[in-house]
Write a protein that holds these residues in place. Structure first.
Motif, mmCIF file in Angstrom:
data_model
loop_
_atom_site.group_PDB
_atom_site.id
_atom_site.type_symbol
_atom_site.label_atom_id
_atom_site.label_comp_id
_atom_site.label_asym_id
_atom_site.label_seq_id
_atom_site.Cartn_x
_atom_site.Cartn_y
_atom_site.Cartn_z
ATOM 1 N N ILE A 77 0.825 -1.207 0.000
ATOM 2 C CA ILE A 77 0.000 0.000 0.000
ATOM 3 C C ILE A 77 0.857 1.253 0.000
ATOM 4 O O ILE A 77 0.494 2.263 -0.605
ATOM 5 C CB ILE A 77 -0.963 -0.011 1.212
ATOM 6 N N GLN A 102 -6.935 5.480 -4.189
ATOM 7 C CA GLN A 102 -6.774 6.156 -2.904
ATOM 8 C C GLN A 102 -7.530 7.483 -2.920
ATOM 9 O O GLN A 102 -8.184 7.851 -1.938
ATOM 10 C CB GLN A 102 -5.291 6.367 -2.592
ATOM 11 N N TRP A 155 -11.131 6.657 -2.607
ATOM 12 C CA TRP A 155 -11.420 6.226 -1.229
ATOM 13 C C TRP A 155 -11.641 7.447 -0.327
ATOM 14 O O TRP A 155 -12.475 7.437 0.561
ATOM 15 C CB TRP A 155 -10.260 5.393 -0.676
ATOM 16 N N SER A 185 -6.159 -1.127 3.557
ATOM 17 C CA SER A 185 -4.967 -1.379 2.740
ATOM 18 C C SER A 185 -5.209 -2.588 1.839
ATOM 19 O O SER A 185 -4.981 -2.541 0.629
ATOM 20 C CB SER A 185 -3.744 -1.650 3.620
ATOM 21 N N ILE A 205 -7.834 -1.895 -0.867
ATOM 22 C CA ILE A 205 -7.345 -1.079 -1.973
ATOM 23 C C ILE A 205 -6.428 -1.900 -2.870
ATOM 24 O O ILE A 205 -6.478 -1.799 -4.095
ATOM 25 C CB ILE A 205 -6.627 0.174 -1.432
ATOM 26 N N MET A 250 -13.458 -8.878 -4.717
ATOM 27 C CA MET A 250 -13.330 -8.344 -3.364
ATOM 28 C C MET A 250 -13.844 -9.298 -2.301
ATOM 29 O O MET A 250 -13.858 -8.966 -1.114
ATOM 30 C CB MET A 250 -14.086 -7.006 -3.257
ATOM 31 N N ILE A 277 -16.784 1.152 -0.489
ATOM 32 C CA ILE A 277 -15.681 0.589 -1.265
ATOM 33 C C ILE A 277 -16.131 0.358 -2.698
ATOM 34 O O ILE A 277 -15.412 0.685 -3.653
ATOM 35 C CB ILE A 277 -15.186 -0.724 -0.619
ATOM 36 N N ILE A 312 -14.483 2.130 -5.985
ATOM 37 C CA ILE A 312 -13.937 1.396 -7.128
ATOM 38 C C ILE A 312 -14.549 1.924 -8.421
ATOM 39 O O ILE A 312 -13.846 2.162 -9.420
ATOM 40 C CB ILE A 312 -14.200 -0.117 -6.974
ATOM 41 N N LYS A 363 -5.575 6.538 6.379
ATOM 42 C CA LYS A 363 -6.121 5.187 6.360
ATOM 43 C C LYS A 363 -6.175 4.594 4.954
ATOM 44 O O LYS A 363 -6.569 3.444 4.788
ATOM 45 C CB LYS A 363 -7.514 5.174 7.013
ATOM 46 N N VAL A 364 -5.783 5.363 3.949
ATOM 47 C CA VAL A 364 -5.753 4.809 2.598
ATOM 48 C C VAL A 364 -4.340 4.681 2.049
ATOM 49 O O VAL A 364 -4.153 4.190 0.943
ATOM 50 C CB VAL A 364 -6.621 5.646 1.617
ATOM 51 N N ASN A 365 -3.346 5.115 2.832
ATOM 52 C CA ASN A 365 -1.983 5.015 2.308
ATOM 53 C C ASN A 365 -1.047 4.272 3.240
ATOM 54 O O ASN A 365 0.163 4.299 3.071
ATOM 55 C CB ASN A 365 -1.417 6.407 1.999
ATOM 56 N N MET A 397 -18.613 -8.417 0.729
ATOM 57 C CA MET A 397 -19.224 -7.364 -0.072
ATOM 58 C C MET A 397 -20.464 -7.867 -0.806
ATOM 59 O O MET A 397 -21.457 -7.154 -0.940
ATOM 60 C CB MET A 397 -18.202 -6.808 -1.058
#
Lengths: 154, 744
Positions: free
Chosen positions: A75, A88, A91, A104, A107, A129, A142, A146, B231-233, B682
């Motif tokens: 990530i 990202q 997101w 993480s 993604i 997913m 999510i 996407i 929180k995304v990286n 999901m």
């Protein structure tokens, strides 16, 4: 203990670890890359997802001895705050994370999906997913993220 | 919420003179639960939400000489010399959005930009004491006090500013980080100038007016949450990510079953394995530590432990009989106006409806397991963990090790999911004991097996309702008996249902003659808080029974509910809003879907949910296609964050309804993996639409839990609408649904 030279996020890293050490723990403990997370150690939650040559893999069940020359992307290597990967950015746009712990892995799985399927259907997304669990229940965001990154969100 | 925490009984609501040279103005206030005098730590280095790299964690220098933990303060505000504002609170952020919401409250009352408010959370040698982040209490109880503190600070700044500008205090206002003369912004003094070098205290005045909603520019805005970026990286740090120089990895000799006792431990092979630095045993507690995680894993596998088996003979199949057999201490809920416990209401009913609902144990299963890094030295103890309750952990570790509370510092990290599982100091206590023994920082990370097998659980519940209609088609009487272990405290002679009985009292929502009794029963697995606790199962039982009564009365479920609303106008309003949002289309018809409704009330928040479901008739899988939620949580601070909490709550509730059950026998959990426990993915997660019903003059209600509770009832009622099938045992697995369909 065995010496390995791994390519992590474009950089060469030398590590001395037991050959059976899962890549997950080499990343986290030996190299200090803690963005990849531990959730189960059994390839059942997806929190540990990284890319090996662009393919999404569960690093908790990938022994370091199997990595070889494959390019590892975590990530941290996908993008940065200043130069984010489109996922990202998406997101953040959709405010997808809550606790953030699974994100993480989410993604990384999503990035591999879009790489091979730039216009995924809902079914495609579900399948790609399926192995990434989220207990905070952020799945809908999510999915939105996407689609946003794929440019297919209406 | 009942807590057994021993806090001093003094209740303070005044400010305390700073002992140190606070670089800024400081406000304290009491949380009303009683506490000691607060002393500020103005010189302590602020520690914001941890986002350091994977290097040894820096610990702020503790103010040990003058610090007395301000247990009377839930938070305090500081205007810094650079004009930024710091809010300190003992609450912690783990995705529910309070870091953002709290900052919005402060920014609003002080008329400063949202981005200028920093929030320091849960750092025990910095932030004021807090009872812990759970129970949907943050916005609900701490929020109003933050606003009051902001108002007190505003008043003080206006007085200072007026003096500085040489005008009356009525002539000035706060605007954009400065005090200005109203109507003449050229006469201005910045907060940075006002705050510089001054110490002051101000008594909190509950009558001081708060900003009127008509003037809001921050409260009510969907401000993006600042913690999302990390929180995304990969930058966000969780408890599991904490590292320290010289740390070793600990592993515990795990009990195979609750109730088993350790009779013998043979470390002889383990202790000589590579990297092992020590082994330890004290009674049932035994463990070791090694230099690397892999070495610790290898060593613990080489330990030979002999356990006396658990005396428990209960299984997940027999637990409901056990609940009935061990029931005792029936306690009537509600007030004295409801019928006495001894009254038998059922004799009045002509065609009684007698239904029993059963719900199994479920696990929190957060994706981040429990973990802790603890460093014990002679002078101090440092704890890093992803805890919901840093001050509780501090107290527990202090007591465990026989230390002064002030010498224990807990630096909470982000929690990767909690839902009640990260309150009790479990990994923290284990790591503390080993660190004390081995003299090095010890890191313990629970495995997933340990999370499922050695953790805590929402306890099994059995609910029996006997009810029926009168001649007018209204409920004539409602007799509700709940059988469950006490959540907290466990056992004990004076345990109350606290938590098991959430939403058990039908009178919280509907008007009717009713009496509710909670019977404490035994539990072979340790019961503990799990997002909305007994609320989901009690709501399920109530809302399904209401549907059954509606059918008996020949009335639509929505109409039947409205006939029993009494003067509960806020609940009626969310019910109307939910059915309007959903489009109420019972009877399948053209949609091909079943539709069901369920109401909920929790944390002063009113919720109405509607579910649309389909069915795979080959497999029996219930497909939850859509959820709608109408929510009245009073004054809404951040609609986006609240919406997300509601979405997540409904996804969690859907998961527990369709899939989740802890299988066990003789104290041993027998499905301790994600693959077996099978939370939803999901694919199974329903999309959620949310509408808020808001009167800004209503108090802020909680949002972390309330929307979980109605999910099971809504799904159950929708399934009946679709297929004429009712399941009275959770979870509604495909097998069970298929069996029920075949029985039709």
């Amino acid at each position: 203990m065995t010496s390995y030279t791994l390519t992590i996020n474009g950089a060469e890293e030398s590590v001395d670890v037991d050959e059976n050490t899962p890549l997950l723990w080499v990343l986290r403990n030996t190299l200090g890359l803690t963005g990849t997370k531990f959730g189960c150690g059994l390839s059942q939650c997806g929190a540990c997802t990284v890319h090996l040559d662009g393919v999404a893999m569960r690093s908790c069940v990938t022994p370091v001895s199997q990595v070889g020359d494959q390019k590892v992307t975590t990530i941290e290597g996908l993008g940065t705050e200043d130069d984010p990967h489109p996922l990202q950015a998406a997101w953040i746009e959709t405010q997808a994370p809550q606790c953030g712990y699974c994100q993480s892995g989410q993604i990384m799985s999503a990035a591999a999906l879009l790489e091979s399927n730039p216009d995924p259907s809902d079914q495609d997304i579900n399948e790609a997913m399926q192995g990434n669990l989220c207990r905070c229940g952020t799945y809908n965001r999510i999915r939105q993220a996407i689609k946003l990154a794929a440019g297919t969100q209406g | 919420m009942v807590t057994e925490r021993t806090t001093p009984s003094i209740s303070r609501r005044r400010l305390v003179q700073s002992a140190g040279a606070a670089a800024g103005l400081t406000i304290f206030w009491s949380n009303g639960t009683g506490a000691q005098e607060a002393t500020p730590t103005g010189n302590a280095t602020p520690v914001s939400l941890p986002s350091a790299g994977a290097t040894p964690m820096a610990t702020p220098e503790p103010q040990m000489t003058s610090l007395q933990p301000p247990t009377s303060a839930d938070a305090y505000i500081r205007v810094n010399e650079d004009g930024t504002v710091t809010l300190l609170t003992g609450k912690v952020e783990f995705g529910q959005g309070i870091r953002t919401g709290f900052a919005q409250l402060v920014a609003e009352e002080l008329s400063v930009p949202f981005d200028s408010v920093e929030v320091i959370m849960g750092q025990t040698n910095e932030a004021p004491f807090d009872i812990g982040t759970f129970g949907s209490l943050s916005t609900r109880l701490t929020g109003p006090r933050i606003r009051q503190a902001g108002a007190a600070m505003r008043q003080w700044l206006l007085e200072l500013g007026a003096e500085e500008l040489g005008v009356d205090v009525e002539s000035v206002a706060l605007e954009d980080g400065a005090v200005i003369v109203s109507g003449d912004a050229s006469q201005t003094v910045e907060l940075a100038v006002l705050a510089g070098g001054k110490q002051a205290t101000r008594e909190l005045d509950p009558d001081l007016p708060l900003k009127d909603p008509s003037e809001f520019t921050v409260i009510g805005q969907s401000i993006p949450r600042p913690d999302v970026s990390d929180k995304v990286n990969g930058a966000a740090k969780y408890g599991i990510d904490a590292v320290a120089d010289d740390m070793v990895w600990g592993k515990i000799v795990r009990s195979p079953a609750f109730g088993a006792t350790l009779s013998d431990v043979d470390f002889s092979e383990a202790e000589s394995m590579p990297g092992v630095i020590g082994t330890f045993r004290d009674g049932n507690f035994a463990g070791l530590a090694a230099e690397t995680l892999q070495q610790a894993e290898a060593a613990i596998a080489a330990v030979n432990a002999t356990w006396e088996p658990s005396p428990s003979t209960t299984t997940s199949a027999t637990i409901f009989d056990v609940l009935l057999d061990t029931a005792r201490d029936g306690q009537k809920l509600g007030d004295d106006t409801s019928p006495a416990a001894s009254d038998d209401l059922t004799s009045q009913i002509l065609e009684p409806l007698n239904v029993t609902f059963r719900a199994p144990y479920v696990n929190h299963a957060p994706i981040e397991p429990r973990s802790a890094l603890v460093s014990v030295t002679d002078e101090r103890v440092d704890v890093w963990s992803s805890t919901q309750d840093p001050f509780g952990v501090r107290g527990a570790i202090a007591e465990l090790l026989g230390r002064d509370v002030e010498s224990v510092v807990v630096s909470p990290q982000y929690a990767g999911g909690a839902f009640g599982s990260k309150i009790v100091a479990m990994a923290e206590s284990e790591a503390a004991r080993l660190s004390q023994e081995f003299g090095r920082p010890v890191k313990i990370v629970w495995t997933r097996d340990e999370e499922f097998s050695n953790g805590q659980y929402r306890p099994a519940m059995l609910i029996n309702i006997v009810t029926g209609l009168d001649g007018d088609g209204n409920v004539s009487a409602w007799q509700y008996d709940l059988y469950s272990a006490a959540y907290f405290p466990e056992g004990g002679e004076t345990a109350n249902g606290a938590a098991a009985d959430w939403s058990a009292d039908v009178l919280e929502i509907y008007s009717m003659t009713a009496r509710t009794i909670w019977y404490q029963a035994d539990s072979p697995l340790p019961p503990y808080f799990w997002r909305v606790n007994g609320g989901t199962n009690n709501t399920w039982a109530r809302e399904v029974t209401m549907d059954m009564l509606a059918e008996q009365a020949g009335l639509d479920p929505v109409t039947f509910r409205k006939n029993h609303m009494g003067d509960n106008g806020r609940m009626a309003a969310v019910l109307d809003a939910a059915v309007e949002l959903a489009g109420w289309t019972p009877g399948v018809g053209q949609t091909g879907q079943g539709i069901g409704v369920a109401l909920g009330f929790d944390a002063n928040t009113y919720v109405a949910e509607v579910a649309r479901v389909e069915l795979d008739e080959t497999t029996g899988e219930v497909l939850v296609r859509q959820f709608y939620a109408a929510v009245d949580c009073g004054l809404l601070v951040n609609p986006e964050a609240a919406t997300h909490q509601i979405e997540g709550s409904i996804v969690l509730g859907t998961s527990s309804t369709l899939r989740e059950t802890i299988q066990f026998e003789n104290g041993e959990v027998t499905n301790p993996t994600f693959a077996e426990y099978a939370p939803i993915t999901m694919r199974e997660a329903p999309p959620v639409e949310v509408v808020f019903v808001e009167d800004k003059s209503n108090p802020m209600g909680g949002i972390g839990e309330p929307a979980v509770a109605p999910t099971t009832g809504a799904i159950a009622n929708a399934l009946y609408d679709l297929a004429g099938v009712r399941l009275f045992d959770q979870p509604f697995t495909a097998d069970r649904v298929l069996a029920a369909l075949k029985e039709q």
